[in-house]
Scaffold this motif. Structure first.
Motif, short mmCIF file in Angstrom:
data_model
loop_
_atom_site.label_atom_id
_atom_site.label_comp_id
_atom_site.label_asym_id
_atom_site.label_seq_id
_atom_site.Cartn_x
_atom_site.Cartn_y
_atom_site.Cartn_z
N MET A 1 0.95 -1.04 0.16
CA MET A 1 -0.12 -0.06 -0.08
C MET A 1 0.85 1.30 -0.14
O MET A 1 0.55 2.22 -0.65
CB MET A 1 -0.72 0.12 1.22
CG MET A 1 -1.69 1.46 1.32
SD MET A 1 -2.76 1.39 2.72
CE MET A 1 -2.71 3.01 3.11
N ALA A 2 1.93 1.24 0.79
CA ALA A 2 2.95 2.35 0.94
C ALA A 2 3.50 2.86 -0.46
O ALA A 2 3.54 3.97 -0.61
CB ALA A 2 3.89 2.32 1.83
N SER A 3 3.82 1.83 -1.47
CA SER A 3 4.31 2.21 -2.51
C SER A 3 3.27 2.79 -3.37
O SER A 3 3.75 3.36 -4.57
CB SER A 3 4.71 0.60 -3.17
OG SER A 3 3.64 -0.11 -3.36
N SER A 4 1.97 2.84 -3.10
CA SER A 4 1.08 3.39 -4.10
C SER A 4 0.81 4.88 -3.79
O SER A 4 -0.19 5.54 -4.38
CB SER A 4 -0.35 2.92 -3.99
OG SER A 4 -0.68 2.61 -2.73
N LEU A 5 1.40 5.32 -2.51
CA LEU A 5 1.10 6.70 -2.22
C LEU A 5 2.41 7.72 -2.77
O LEU A 5 3.46 7.23 -3.18
CB LEU A 5 1.35 6.82 -0.67
CG LEU A 5 0.48 5.85 0.05
CD1 LEU A 5 1.25 6.05 1.61
CD2 LEU A 5 -0.95 6.66 -0.01
N SER A 6 2.02 9.17 -3.01
CA SER A 6 2.96 10.09 -3.40
C SER A 6 4.02 9.88 -2.40
O SER A 6 3.94 9.82 -1.25
CB SER A 6 2.38 11.08 -3.79
OG SER A 6 2.22 11.96 -2.73
N PRO A 7 5.14 10.02 -3.10
CA PRO A 7 6.48 10.39 -1.94
C PRO A 7 6.18 11.40 -0.95
O PRO A 7 6.51 11.20 0.38
CB PRO A 7 7.58 10.89 -2.70
CG PRO A 7 7.28 10.21 -4.07
CD PRO A 7 5.68 10.37 -4.22
N SER A 8 5.54 12.55 -1.10
CA SER A 8 5.14 13.56 -0.12
C SER A 8 3.94 13.13 0.99
O SER A 8 4.51 13.44 2.05
CB SER A 8 4.53 15.01 -0.73
OG SER A 8 3.56 14.65 -1.43
N LEU A 9 3.02 12.35 0.46
CA LEU A 9 2.10 11.89 1.35
C LEU A 9 2.83 10.73 2.11
O LEU A 9 2.49 10.62 3.22
CB LEU A 9 0.87 11.33 0.62
CG LEU A 9 -0.19 10.71 1.66
CD1 LEU A 9 -0.77 11.70 2.48
CD2 LEU A 9 -1.30 10.04 0.67
N ALA A 10 3.44 9.88 1.45
CA ALA A 10 4.08 8.71 2.26
C ALA A 10 5.00 9.57 3.34
O ALA A 10 4.99 8.99 4.60
CB ALA A 10 4.97 7.97 1.43
N LEU A 11 5.72 10.45 3.07
CA LEU A 11 6.66 11.05 4.11
C LEU A 11 5.80 11.71 5.20
O LEU A 11 5.94 11.55 6.34
CB LEU A 11 7.74 12.08 3.43
CG LEU A 11 8.56 12.62 4.44
CD1 LEU A 11 9.55 11.87 5.01
CD2 LEU A 11 9.34 14.02 3.51
N HIS A 12 5.00 12.67 4.99
CA HIS A 12 3.78 12.93 5.70
C HIS A 12 3.16 11.88 6.83
O HIS A 12 3.36 12.22 8.11
CB HIS A 12 2.63 13.70 5.20
CG HIS A 12 1.86 14.43 6.03
ND1 HIS A 12 2.14 15.48 6.74
CD2 HIS A 12 0.74 14.43 6.38
CE1 HIS A 12 1.15 16.09 7.82
NE2 HIS A 12 0.15 15.18 7.30
N LEU A 13 2.88 10.86 6.18
CA LEU A 13 2.30 9.62 7.21
C LEU A 13 3.32 9.05 7.98
O LEU A 13 3.15 9.05 9.11
CB LEU A 13 1.67 8.74 6.14
CG LEU A 13 0.35 9.20 5.52
CD1 LEU A 13 -0.16 8.06 4.52
CD2 LEU A 13 -0.70 9.51 6.49
N ALA A 14 4.64 8.92 7.51
CA ALA A 14 5.68 8.64 8.40
C ALA A 14 5.96 9.38 9.39
O ALA A 14 6.26 8.99 10.54
CB ALA A 14 7.04 8.34 7.48
N GLN A 15 5.85 10.87 9.32
CA GLN A 15 6.00 11.71 10.36
C GLN A 15 5.00 11.60 11.47
O GLN A 15 5.20 11.77 12.50
CB GLN A 15 6.16 12.89 9.71
CG GLN A 15 7.53 13.30 9.10
CD GLN A 15 7.46 14.52 8.23
OE1 GLN A 15 6.57 15.21 7.96
NE2 GLN A 15 8.84 14.85 7.95
N ILE A 16 3.72 11.42 10.85
CA ILE A 16 2.51 11.43 11.84
C ILE A 16 2.77 9.98 12.60
O ILE A 16 2.74 9.96 13.93
CB ILE A 16 1.26 11.09 10.84
CG1 ILE A 16 1.03 12.64 10.47
CG2 ILE A 16 0.15 10.58 12.10
CD1 ILE A 16 -0.26 12.46 9.65
N ILE A 17 3.46 8.75 12.22
CA ILE A 17 3.41 7.51 12.77
C ILE A 17 4.59 7.78 13.89
O ILE A 17 4.43 7.39 14.88
CB ILE A 17 3.76 6.50 11.88
CG1 ILE A 17 2.48 6.29 10.95
CG2 ILE A 17 4.14 5.15 12.27
CD1 ILE A 17 2.48 5.10 10.01
#
Length: 140
Positions: A1-17
Protein backbone atom coordinates in the motif's frame (compact mmCIF):
# COMPACT_ATOMS: atom_id res chain seq x y z
CA UNK A 1 0.00 0.00 0.00
CA UNK A 2 2.79 2.45 0.90
CA UNK A 3 4.26 2.13 -2.60
CA UNK A 4 1.02 3.45 -4.15
CA UNK A 5 1.28 6.74 -2.20
CA UNK A 6 2.94 9.87 -3.47
CA UNK A 7 6.37 10.43 -1.90
CA UNK A 8 5.19 13.58 -0.09
CA UNK A 9 2.11 11.84 1.35
CA UNK A 10 4.20 8.82 2.39
CA UNK A 11 6.69 11.10 4.14
CA UNK A 12 3.87 13.00 5.88
CA UNK A 13 2.29 9.74 7.08
CA UNK A 14 5.70 8.49 8.26
CA UNK A 15 6.09 11.66 10.32
CA UNK A 16 2.62 11.22 11.82
CA UNK A 17 3.47 7.62 12.77
CA UNK A 18 6.76 8.80 14.29
CA UNK A 19 4.81 11.34 16.38
CA UNK A 20 2.35 8.65 17.48
CA UNK A 21 5.25 6.34 18.31
CA UNK A 22 6.87 9.03 20.45
CA UNK A 23 3.59 9.55 22.32
CA UNK A 24 3.32 5.80 22.98
CA UNK A 25 6.93 5.65 24.16
CA UNK A 26 6.40 8.66 26.45
CA UNK A 27 3.19 7.09 27.82
CA UNK A 28 5.04 3.85 28.56
CA UNK A 29 8.12 5.45 30.12
CA UNK A 30 6.29 8.07 32.17
CA UNK A 31 3.92 5.40 33.46
CA UNK A 32 6.88 3.43 34.80
CA UNK A 33 7.86 6.44 36.88
CA UNK A 34 4.50 8.04 37.66
CA UNK A 35 2.76 4.95 38.98
CA UNK A 36 5.10 4.40 41.96
CA UNK A 37 5.59 8.15 42.43
CA UNK A 38 1.83 8.71 42.36
CA UNK A 39 1.23 5.91 44.85
CA UNK A 40 3.77 7.48 47.20
CA UNK A 41 2.25 10.96 46.72
CA UNK A 42 -1.34 9.70 47.04
CA UNK A 43 -2.42 10.53 43.47
CA UNK A 44 -5.64 8.57 42.90
CA UNK A 45 -5.42 8.70 39.09
CA UNK A 46 -2.40 6.34 39.04
CA UNK A 47 -4.74 3.60 40.28
CA UNK A 48 -7.44 4.12 37.61
CA UNK A 49 -8.09 0.70 36.06
CA UNK A 50 -8.52 1.92 32.47
CA UNK A 51 -5.23 3.82 32.52
CA UNK A 52 -3.39 0.91 34.12
CA UNK A 53 -4.85 -1.62 31.65
CA UNK A 54 -3.78 0.59 28.72
CA UNK A 55 -0.27 0.87 30.19
CA UNK A 56 0.02 -2.87 30.79
CA UNK A 57 -1.38 -3.65 27.33
CA UNK A 58 1.03 -1.29 25.58
CA UNK A 59 4.05 -2.71 27.36
CA UNK A 60 2.79 -6.28 26.88
CA UNK A 61 2.64 -5.65 23.14
CA UNK A 62 6.21 -4.33 23.17
CA UNK A 63 7.47 -7.36 25.11
CA UNK A 64 5.57 -9.86 22.95
CA UNK A 65 6.90 -8.34 19.73
CA UNK A 66 10.45 -8.45 21.14
CA UNK A 67 10.14 -12.08 22.27
CA UNK A 68 8.84 -12.99 18.80
CA UNK A 69 11.88 -11.20 17.31
CA UNK A 70 9.74 -8.64 15.54
CA UNK A 71 10.17 -4.92 15.35
CA UNK A 72 7.33 -2.75 16.61
CA UNK A 73 4.60 -2.49 13.99
CA UNK A 74 4.79 1.31 14.19
CA UNK A 75 8.50 1.11 13.32
CA UNK A 76 7.72 -1.19 10.38
CA UNK A 77 4.96 1.10 9.08
CA UNK A 78 7.15 4.17 9.41
CA UNK A 79 10.07 2.44 7.71
CA UNK A 80 7.86 1.29 4.82
CA UNK A 81 6.48 4.80 4.39
CA UNK A 82 9.96 6.32 4.54
CA UNK A 83 11.08 3.90 1.81
CA UNK A 84 8.01 4.81 -0.28
CA UNK A 85 9.01 8.46 0.12
CA UNK A 86 12.48 7.66 -1.20
CA UNK A 87 14.10 7.91 2.22
CA UNK A 88 16.08 5.32 4.11
CA UNK A 89 13.85 3.34 6.48
CA UNK A 90 14.82 1.66 9.73
CA UNK A 91 16.49 -1.74 9.66
CA UNK A 92 16.14 -2.25 13.44
CA UNK A 93 13.50 -1.32 16.05
CA UNK A 94 13.14 2.40 16.70
CA UNK A 95 14.59 2.36 20.21
CA UNK A 96 17.51 0.17 19.14
CA UNK A 97 18.16 2.58 16.24
CA UNK A 98 18.17 5.56 18.62
CA UNK A 99 20.43 3.82 21.12
CA UNK A 100 22.79 2.84 18.30
CA UNK A 101 22.90 6.41 17.06
CA UNK A 102 23.21 8.02 20.49
CA UNK A 103 25.69 5.65 22.05
CA UNK A 104 27.35 4.10 18.97
CA UNK A 105 26.92 0.65 20.42
CA UNK A 106 25.78 -2.15 18.21
CA UNK A 107 23.81 -4.05 20.80
CA UNK A 108 22.14 -7.31 19.80
CA UNK A 109 18.37 -7.58 19.67
CA UNK A 110 18.60 -10.05 22.58
CA UNK A 111 19.64 -7.16 24.83
CA UNK A 112 16.55 -5.17 23.91
CA UNK A 113 14.32 -8.23 24.21
CA UNK A 114 15.62 -8.82 27.74
CA UNK A 115 15.16 -5.14 28.57
CA UNK A 116 11.56 -5.10 27.30
CA UNK A 117 10.71 -8.30 29.19
CA UNK A 118 12.25 -6.91 32.40
CA UNK A 119 10.24 -3.70 32.01
CA UNK A 120 7.10 -5.77 31.44
CA UNK A 121 7.82 -7.77 34.62
CA UNK A 122 8.26 -4.46 36.48
CA UNK A 123 4.84 -3.31 35.24
CA UNK A 124 3.33 -6.59 36.44
CA UNK A 125 4.98 -6.02 39.82
CA UNK A 126 3.45 -2.53 39.91
CA UNK A 127 0.02 -4.18 39.71
CA UNK A 128 0.89 -5.90 42.98
CA UNK A 129 2.63 -2.93 44.66
CA UNK A 130 0.17 -0.28 43.42
CA UNK A 131 -3.02 -2.15 42.60
CA UNK A 132 -5.57 -0.40 40.40
CA UNK A 133 -8.87 0.48 42.04
CA UNK A 134 -12.00 2.23 41.07
CA UNK A 135 -12.67 5.56 42.71
CA UNK A 136 -15.33 5.23 45.36
CA UNK A 137 -18.46 7.25 44.66
CA UNK A 138 -18.86 10.30 46.87
CA UNK A 139 -21.24 9.71 49.80
CA UNK A 140 -24.63 11.41 49.54
Amino acid sequence: MASSLSPSLALHLAQIILGLHLVVIAFNVFGLVLIPLGAWRGWAWVRLPGWRVAHLAALSLVAIQAVWGRACFLTVWQSDLMAAAGRRGYTAPLIQTWVDRLMFWNLPMAFFTALYVLVWLYVLALWHWVPPRRNKPAPR
